[in-house]
Design a protein around this motif. Structure first.
Motif, PDB file in Angstrom:
ATOM      1  N   THR B 315      55.557  64.951  22.299  1.00 24.55           N
ATOM      2  CA  THR B 315      55.363  64.475  23.678  1.00 24.55           C
ATOM      3  C   THR B 315      55.690  62.984  23.828  1.00 24.55           C
ATOM      4  O   THR B 315      55.317  62.359  24.815  1.00 24.55           O
ATOM      5  N   LEU B 316      56.429  62.433  22.834  1.00 25.53           N
ATOM      6  CA  LEU B 316      56.742  60.996  22.853  1.00 25.53           C
ATOM      7  C   LEU B 316      57.378  60.528  24.166  1.00 25.53           C
ATOM      8  O   LEU B 316      57.103  59.435  24.649  1.00 25.53           O
ATOM      9  N   PHE B 317      58.215  61.406  24.751  1.00 25.61           N
ATOM     10  CA  PHE B 317      58.895  60.992  25.989  1.00 25.61           C
ATOM     11  C   PHE B 317      57.939  60.946  27.184  1.00 25.61           C
ATOM     12  O   PHE B 317      58.295  60.463  28.249  1.00 25.61           O
ATOM     13  N   GLY B 318      56.736  61.489  27.001  1.00 22.83           N
ATOM     14  CA  GLY B 318      55.765  61.497  28.093  1.00 22.83           C
ATOM     15  C   GLY B 318      54.816  60.306  28.074  1.00 22.83           C
ATOM     16  O   GLY B 318      53.869  60.242  28.863  1.00 22.83           O
ATOM     17  N   VAL B 319      55.085  59.350  27.177  1.00 19.59           N
ATOM     18  CA  VAL B 319      54.181  58.197  27.044  1.00 19.59           C
ATOM     19  C   VAL B 319      54.266  57.297  28.273  1.00 19.59           C
ATOM     20  O   VAL B 319      55.354  56.874  28.657  1.00 19.59           O
ATOM     21  N   PHE B 378      62.391  55.322  22.204  1.00 18.71           N
ATOM     22  CA  PHE B 378      63.526  56.193  22.532  1.00 18.71           C
ATOM     23  C   PHE B 378      64.156  55.870  23.886  1.00 18.71           C
ATOM     24  O   PHE B 378      65.372  55.905  24.031  1.00 18.71           O
ATOM     25  N   THR B 379      63.319  55.584  24.884  1.00 19.02           N
ATOM     26  CA  THR B 379      63.858  55.376  26.227  1.00 19.02           C
ATOM     27  C   THR B 379      64.109  53.899  26.527  1.00 19.02           C
ATOM     28  O   THR B 379      64.864  53.575  27.446  1.00 19.02           O
ATOM     29  N   GLY B 380      63.464  53.003  25.768  1.00 19.81           N
ATOM     30  CA  GLY B 380      63.596  51.578  26.041  1.00 19.81           C
ATOM     31  C   GLY B 380      62.767  51.118  27.229  1.00 19.81           C
ATOM     32  O   GLY B 380      62.776  49.956  27.593  1.00 19.81           O
ATOM     33  N   SER B 448      63.085  65.150  27.746  1.00 22.41           N
ATOM     34  CA  SER B 448      62.794  64.539  26.459  1.00 22.41           C
ATOM     35  C   SER B 448      64.028  64.292  25.591  1.00 22.41           C
ATOM     36  O   SER B 448      63.953  64.394  24.363  1.00 22.41           O
ATOM     37  N   GLY B 449      65.153  63.971  26.214  1.00 19.83           N
ATOM     38  CA  GLY B 449      66.332  63.600  25.439  1.00 19.83           C
ATOM     39  C   GLY B 449      66.675  64.612  24.359  1.00 19.83           C
ATOM     40  O   GLY B 449      66.785  65.814  24.640  1.00 19.83           O
ATOM     41  N   PHE B 450      66.692  64.148  23.112  1.00 18.87           N
ATOM     42  CA  PHE B 450      67.130  65.010  22.005  1.00 18.87           C
ATOM     43  C   PHE B 450      66.170  66.154  21.700  1.00 18.87           C
ATOM     44  O   PHE B 450      66.471  67.041  20.930  1.00 18.87           O
ATOM     45  N   ILE B 460      57.879  68.911  17.136  1.00 19.55           N
ATOM     46  CA  ILE B 460      57.057  68.002  16.322  1.00 19.55           C
ATOM     47  C   ILE B 460      57.825  67.606  15.060  1.00 19.55           C
ATOM     48  O   ILE B 460      57.946  66.426  14.722  1.00 19.55           O
ATOM     49  N   LYS B 461      58.400  68.619  14.411  1.00 15.54           N
ATOM     50  CA  LYS B 461      59.167  68.351  13.181  1.00 15.54           C
ATOM     51  C   LYS B 461      60.365  67.460  13.462  1.00 15.54           C
ATOM     52  O   LYS B 461      60.649  66.518  12.721  1.00 15.54           O
ATOM     53  N   ARG B 462      61.070  67.808  14.545  1.00 15.80           N
ATOM     54  CA  ARG B 462      62.295  67.077  14.898  1.00 15.80           C
ATOM     55  C   ARG B 462      61.966  65.616  15.226  1.00 15.80           C
ATOM     56  O   ARG B 462      62.680  64.695  14.805  1.00 15.80           O
TER      57      ARG B 462
END
Lengths: 123, 839
Positions: B315-319, B378-380, B448-450, B460-462
C-alpha cells in the motif's frame, strides 16, 4: 459417593471391598482414609498403597433379562443365566404364565433363540 | 472402643503422623517413572489464604496422590514467592523490616496449608528471599550478563565467543548479517585491529550492546508514587496494578534482559505445549510477530531519512502522511522552527501516558504537524510528517507510514486532521473510503505504478524486492515484545550482583555470591533520589567498588524456582545434573491465567537460556498447564435508610430486602414507615426533606441463608450498637451479589472456618464439588452438608451404630465386586481427565 451409597444399601462391611475403596478415596479425603486404613490393621501409610487394578471381568453381567415375543410381539421379560442351555430355557418359557396365556393353548411351530438378545415364539 | 467420625481428632493426628514419618519426602529413584506436579507458589500476603486460594492446590494434590498410588515417583513441592511490594510498603509505613513481616505471613500460610492435608514434600521448600536461594537467582543474572545471543546458531553463547569474533574478524556494523543475523545493533563497524586498540571502557560499552543482561538508557514506566519503574504487565489501564497510581514515561539508565532475542523461539515453542489455547494466544499476541518491510523516506531539505516499518508495503502508493512517535530521536532535528512550541507541548503531554494506554485507547485521536515533509520514494510527492502518540517509540522504527484508505487507525487520524485518503487496493465489493478503511488483504493494487494489477500477497513481495533493489529498505520481521526492564528502585528484592569500576559495570565473582541485601535505616529512596540501597553504609564490593543499587523485579525468583525444588539444598549449583536429568521439567503445572504474559513468559525465557548454556536438559518449564478458575466471593448487603432534615441526618435504620424493589429503591414509603414505627415503637413521620437508601457490604460470617444475625450485627461495629431494623416476618433479609473475594467487601471465607466446622476432607471434596476446575464460580456452602454426610456414611461402613468396628472377612459377592470395579474405573478416568467432582 454413589459407590458408598450402593455399598450401604447392600449392607456391605467386607474388608476385601472396603480396603480397596479407601485407596480410591484417599487422594480426595486423605485423613479419613488413613484413619480407617490403619483401623483395619494396616501398619504403613495408605499413601504407600497401590491403586487397585481395574478388572473388566467384574462388570460383565452373568444373566440377562430376555424379551420374549410371540410372532414378533413383545409379551414379557424373563431372566436367564447367560450360560443356560437352550432346552432349559424353552422349558421355562413354555411354562411361564404370561406366555401360556398368549399362546392360547397352541404349540409354537418354532422357537427362535439368540443368546443374550431375544426369544421369539412363532405360532 | 466406640468411635464416631470426629474430624477434629483424626485430621491433626494424621497430619502429625505424615510429618513425623516423612511420608511425603521423595528422592530420585531410577526404578520408578517420575512425575512432577507443581502449583504456582504463593506470595505470602498479610491476609492469609481464603477458600479460593487452595482450589488449585487441592486439585494438584488429588492428582499427585493418585499418581503416587499408580506407582509414580511424584515430586510435589511448595514454597514462597517471598519478595514483593506489600511487605515493603508495610515497612515504609511502620518501619518493620520486610523480612519480619514476610516471615510472619509465611508462618500463617504454612499453618493454613498444613491444615488442609497436602502431600507436599516440605523438605524441598524454597523461599525466593532466602540468601541461599537468591544466590542462584543472582548467579543466573551473571550468566545472562556473560552471554550474548548468537543469531546464526539461534542460541545463547558465552560472551567470550563474541569477543573472539571481534578480535579476529571485527564487526561490520548492522549490515554484518553473519554476525547479527538480522538482529540490529546500533554500533558502527570496526576491524579486528581497531577492536584490539579500543580502550577497556569502549570495548565494554560495545559488549553491553550484545549481553543478554545489559544496561542502557531506555524509556521506562516510572511510577512517582511508588518511586520505582514498572514493567508493562505491572500496569493496568494506565495506572500501576498495585495501588492504582499514575505512571509516566521517563528516560532512565536501566538494566534490561534481552528477551527479544528469544522472541521467535518463545513463539514456536508454544506449538509443542499442552497449555490452554487462550494462554498460548495471549503469549502469541504479546510477542506480536509481524512480517513486513522497513522503508526509508527522505526528509525534504534535510540530509537524513526516516525509516518506517510496515506490514503492508503493497500500500506504499497510498501513503498520505508519516507519523512518528513523540520519543523519535530525529524529532528535534526535523521539527520546523514555526511549529516547535506546539510539538514540544504535545510531546510533554504524551510522555505521561503509558505505552499500553497509548496503544489501547483507539478513540482518542491526537497528533501535531511538525512542519516538515518527507519525499515519497516512488512518486516523489510531498508527505507531511506528524507526531502522534499512537506510534510507540520502541516498536519497529518508531515511525509508521499513514495509509488511511487501508488502515483503520490511519483512517481515523486522516479524517480527524483532514488528510487525503488515497485508495490503492480494489477489493471485490464497493467500499466508501470516506466512511471507513478497507483493511482486508483480498484485492488487487490500483493507482500504484509498478504494483498495479498485482494481488496483495504478490504486491508485498514485489514492493519489498523494489525497495531492496533501490537500496531504500528491506524485508523485515518485527516483534511487539520488548526487552524486559529488570531493575527496580526498591529495597525488598534481590540485589543485582553488579559493581562499578570507573563507571563500567562488572559482575560480582561467583565465589562472592550471594550479594546479601544490606540493612538500611529507612526503606525509602535517598534524599538525592537513589534507590533505598543507597542508604546502606559502607556497602562496597571488596571494600572498594560501588554496588548497583537497584534490585530485581518480582518475577526474577519465580522464573526458575521449579528447578530449585529438584535440589533445594545444593550450595554448589542451582541444580545438580543428577537431579535435573531425573526430574527434567514440570509435568503438570497449575496456576491462574493472570500470569499469561508475565511469569509464564519469563519462566520460559530463563528455561531456554539455561538450556542453551547446557545446565538443564529441557527447553520448556512445564509440559502441561492448567489454569484453575477463581472462587469469587458471595457478598451480602444491608440497606440503610437515611432520613435528612436539611443537611442533618435525623433518622437512620436498616430495612429488610423486601421493602425495596428490583432497582433497590424503596417500594412503598408509607408502608415502610408504618412498619418501622410498629416494630420499633416509634412515631416517625414521613416529612423528611430527603430520604436516601445506602447499600452496605455486611460481613458474610454474620449472615446465614441470607438472614442477618441481628445480635452479631449490632456487635460488628461500634456505630451499630443501637441499630434499628424493619424486619420481614421477624427476619432481616439481606441481598447478595457475586464479587471478587476480598477483605474490603467483607465476603472472605477462610479455609480455617470451614475446617473447624466440617474438617479438611470435607473442604477438599467440596471445593472440587463446586464445579469444573478451570471455571470461575462463586463460593457458597449450600452443598457442603451433603459432602460432609457422605464422609459420615463412609465411616458407617466401618463402624456400626454403637461405634464398634464392624468389618468382616467374608468373600465379596459379584454385586459388590461390580460396584467396586465400576468405581475404580470411573475415579481413575476422572482424575486423569481432571474432572475432580467425586460422584
Amino acid at each position: 459417593m454413589i459407590c458408598v451409597n450402593e455399598l450401604g444399601e447392600l449392607n456391605c462391611h467386607k474388608q476385601a471391598i472396603l480396603k480397596e475403596l479407601l485407596i480410591i478415596l484417599s487422594p480426595y479425603a486423605p485423613h479419613i482414609a488413613e484413619e480407617l486404613w490403619q483401623a483395619i490393621g494396616e501398619t504403613s501409610s495408605i499413601t504407600k498403597a497401590k491403586f487397585p487394578e481395574f478388572n473388566a471381568a467384574y462388570l460383565i453381567e452373568d444373566s440377562f433379562s430376555y424379551p420374549v415375543s410371540i410372532n414378533g410381539k413383545h409379551r414379557t421379560n424373563i431372566e436367564f443365566a447367560l450360560d443356560l442351555d437352550q432346552k432349559e430355557i424353552e422349558k421355562v418359557v413354555l411354562a411361564d404364565e404370561t406366555i401360556l396365556k398368549w399362546l392360547e393353548g397352541k404349540q409354537p411351530k418354532k422357537i427362535v433363540f439368540v443368546k443374550g438378545k431375544i426369544i421369539n415364539l412363532v405360532i | 472402643m466406640s468411635k464416631e467420625y470426629k474430624h477434629q481428632e483424626i485430621e491433626p493426628k494424621w497430619q502429625a503422623y505424615w510429618n513425623e514419618n516423612k511420608v511425603y519426602e521423595v528422592r530420585e529413584d531410577a526404578s520408578k517413572p517420575k512425575y512432577y506436579v507443581l502449583d504456582m507458589f504463593p506470595y505470602p500476603s498479610g491476609a492469609g489464604l481464603h477458600v479460593g486460594h487452595p482450589l488449585g492446590y487441592i486439585a494438584t494434590d488429588i492428582y499427585a496422590r493418585f499418581k503416587t498410588l499408580k506407582g509414580f515417583n511424584v515430586l510435589h513441592p511448595m514454597g514462597y514467592d517471598a519478595f514483593g511490594l506489600p511487605a515493603e510498603q508495610y515497612a515504609i509505613q511502620t518501619g518493620q523490616h520486610p523480612a519480619i513481616t514476610t516471615e510472619k505471613n509465611l508462618q500463617r500460610y504454612r499453618e493454613q496449608l498444613n491444615q488442609i492435608g497436602f502431600c507436599y514434600d516440605w523438605s524441598r521448600e524454597v523461599r525466593t528471599s532466602d540468601p541461599s536461594y537468591y544466590k542462584w537467582t543472582q548467579w543466573i543474572f551473571i550468566q545472562l550478563f556473560n552471554s550474548w545471543f548468537n543469531p546464526i546458531l539461534n542460541k545463547a553463547e558465552p560472551i567470550s565467543t563474541l569477543v573472539h569474533l571481534f578480535e579476529t574478524e571485527g564487526f561490520k556494523g548492522s549490515d554484518d548479517t553473519i554476525l547479527t543475523g538480522g538482529m540490529e545493533f546500533d554500533f558502527p563497524a570496526f576491524t579486528a585491529a581497531q577492536w584490539n586498540n579500543f580502550s577497556e571502557a569502549n570495548q565494554q560499552k560495545i559488549l553491553l550492546g550484545f549481553r543478554l543482561a545489559y544496561l542502557s538508557e531506555a524509556y521506562v514506566n516510572w511510577c512517582p508514587a511508588l518511586g520505582t519503574v514498572l514493567s508493562n504487565d505491572e500496569i493496568k489501564d494506565g495506572v500501576s496494578e498495585r495501588g492504582g497510581y499514575p505512571v509516566e514515561r521517563k528516560l532512565m539508565n536501566q538494566w534490561s534482559l534481552r528477551i527479544t532475542a528469544y522472541a521467535d523461539r518463545l513463539l514456536s515453542g508454544l506449538d509443542e505445549l499442552n497449555w490452554s489455547e487462550s494462554i498460548k494466544e495471549s503469549q502469541r499476541n504479546w510477542i506480536g510477530k509481524s512480517q513486513g518491510a522497513s522503508v526509508l523516506f527522505e526528509v525534504q531539505d534535510h540530509k537524513f531519512s526516516i525509516e518506517v516499518f510496515t506490514t503492508r508495503p503493497d500500500t506504499l502508493f497510498g501513503v498520505s502522511f508519516l507519523a512518528i512517535a513523540p520519543e523519535h530521536e530525529m524529532l528535534d532535528q526535523l521539527v520546523d522552527a514555526s511549529h516547535i512550541d506546539e510539538v514540544m507541548a504535545y510531546v510533554n503531554l504524551a510522555k505521561n501516558r503509558s505505552e499500553r494506554d497509548r496503544q489501547s485507547d483507539v478513540k482518542r485521536i491526537s497528533g501535531v504537524f511538525t512542519g516538515s515533509y518527507a519525499v515519497h520514494p516512488f512518486t516523489g510527492n510531498e508527505v507531511p510528517i506528524w507526531v502522534a502518540d499512537y506510534v510507540l517509540g520502541g516498536y519497529g522504527t518508531g515511525a509508521v507510514m499513514g495509509v488511511p484508505a487501508h488502515d483503520s487507525r490511519d483512517h481515523a487520524f486522516a479524517k480527524y486532521f483532514n488528510l487525503p485518503i488515497l485508495q490503492v487496493i480494489e477489493g471485490s465489493e464497493r467500499h466508501n473510503y470516506q466512511e471507513s478503511s478497507y483493511d482486508g488483504k483480498e484485492g488487487n493494487c490500483i493507482n500504484s505504478g509498478f504494483l498495479n494489477g498485482l494481488g496483495v500477497k504478490k504486491a508485498i513481495k514485489r514492493a519489498i524486492q523494489e525497495v531492496e533493489e533501490r537500496g531504500i529498505g528491506k524485508g523485515k520481521t518485527n516483534y511487539r515484545l520488548r526487552d524486559a526492564i529488570f531493575g527496580r528502585q526498591r529495597y525488598w528484592g534481590e540485589p543485582i550482583p553488579i559493581y562499578y569500576k570507573e563507571g563500567i559495570p562488572y559482575p560480582v565473582e561467583e565465589k562472592d555470591l550471594p550479594v546479601i541485601l544490606p540493612e538500611v535505616d529507612k526503606f525509602l529512596p535517598t534524599e538525592n533520589g537513589e534507590p533505598p540501597l543507597g542508604r546502606a553504609s559502607n556497602w562496597k564490593y571488596k571494600g572498594l567498588y560501588d554496588y548497583e543499587l537497584s534490585t530485581m523485579p518480582g518475577w526474577a525468583g519465580s522464573s526458575w524456582y521449579f528447578l530449585r525444588y529438584m535440589d533445594n539444598k545444593n550450595d554448589d549449583a542451582l541444580v545438580s545434573p543428577n537431579a535435573v536429568s531425573y526430574w527434567k521439567q514440570v509435568d503438570l503445572y497449575m496456576g491462574g491465567n493472570e500470569h499469561a504474559t508475565g511469569h509464564l513468559l519469563y519462566v520460559r525465557f530463563w528455561t531456554k537460556f539455561l538450556f542453551d548454556l547446557g545446565f538443564i536438559p529441557e527447553v520448556e518449564p512445564a509440559k502441561k498447564l492448567i489454569n484453575q478458575g477463581m472462587i469469587q466471593g458471595r457478598s451480602n448487603f444491608v440497606y440503610r435508610i437515611d432520613c435528612f432534615e436539611g443537611d442533618k441526618k435525623e433518622l437512620s435504620f436498616f430495612a429488610s430486602r423486601g421493602f425495596l424493589d428490583e432497582n433497590e429503591n424503596i417500594k412503598n414509603l408509607p408502608v415502610l414507615f408504618q412498619e418501622f414505627n410498629k416494630q420499633n415503637n416509634q412515631k416517625a413521620r414521613l416529612d423528611f426533606t430527603k430520604i436516601m437508601v445506602v447499600k452496605l457490604n455486611v460481613d458474610v460470617n454474620i449472615v446465614k441463608d441470607e438472614v442477618l444475625n441481628l445480635t452479631l450485627f449490632k456487635q460488628w461495629r461500634d456505630d451499630l450498637n443501637n441499630a434499628l431494623f424493619v424486619l420481614e416476618n421477624g427476619n432481616y433479609h439481606c441481598s447478595w451479589e457475586v464479587e471478587k473475594m476480598s477483605k474490603s467487601k467483607w465476603n472472605v471465607v477462610t479455609p480455617d472456618d470451614i475446617i473447624a466446622q466440617y474438617g479438611a476432607d470435607t473442604l477438599r471434596l467440596y471445593e472440587m464439588f463446586l464445579g469444573p476446575i478451570e471455571q470461575s464460580k462463586p463460593w457458597n456452602t449450600q452443598g457442603i452438608e451433603g459432602v460432609h454426610r457422605f464422609l459420615k456414611k463412609l465411616w458407617k461402613l466401618f463402624y456400626d451404630k454403637e461405634g464398634n468396628f464392624c468389618l468382616n472377612q467374608e468373600a465379596p459377592n459379584k454385586a459388590e465386586l461390580k460396584i467396586l470395579h465400576k468405581t475404580i474405573k470411573k475415579v481413575a478416568e476422572d482424575i486423569e481427565n481432571f474432572s475432580l467432582i467425586l460422584l
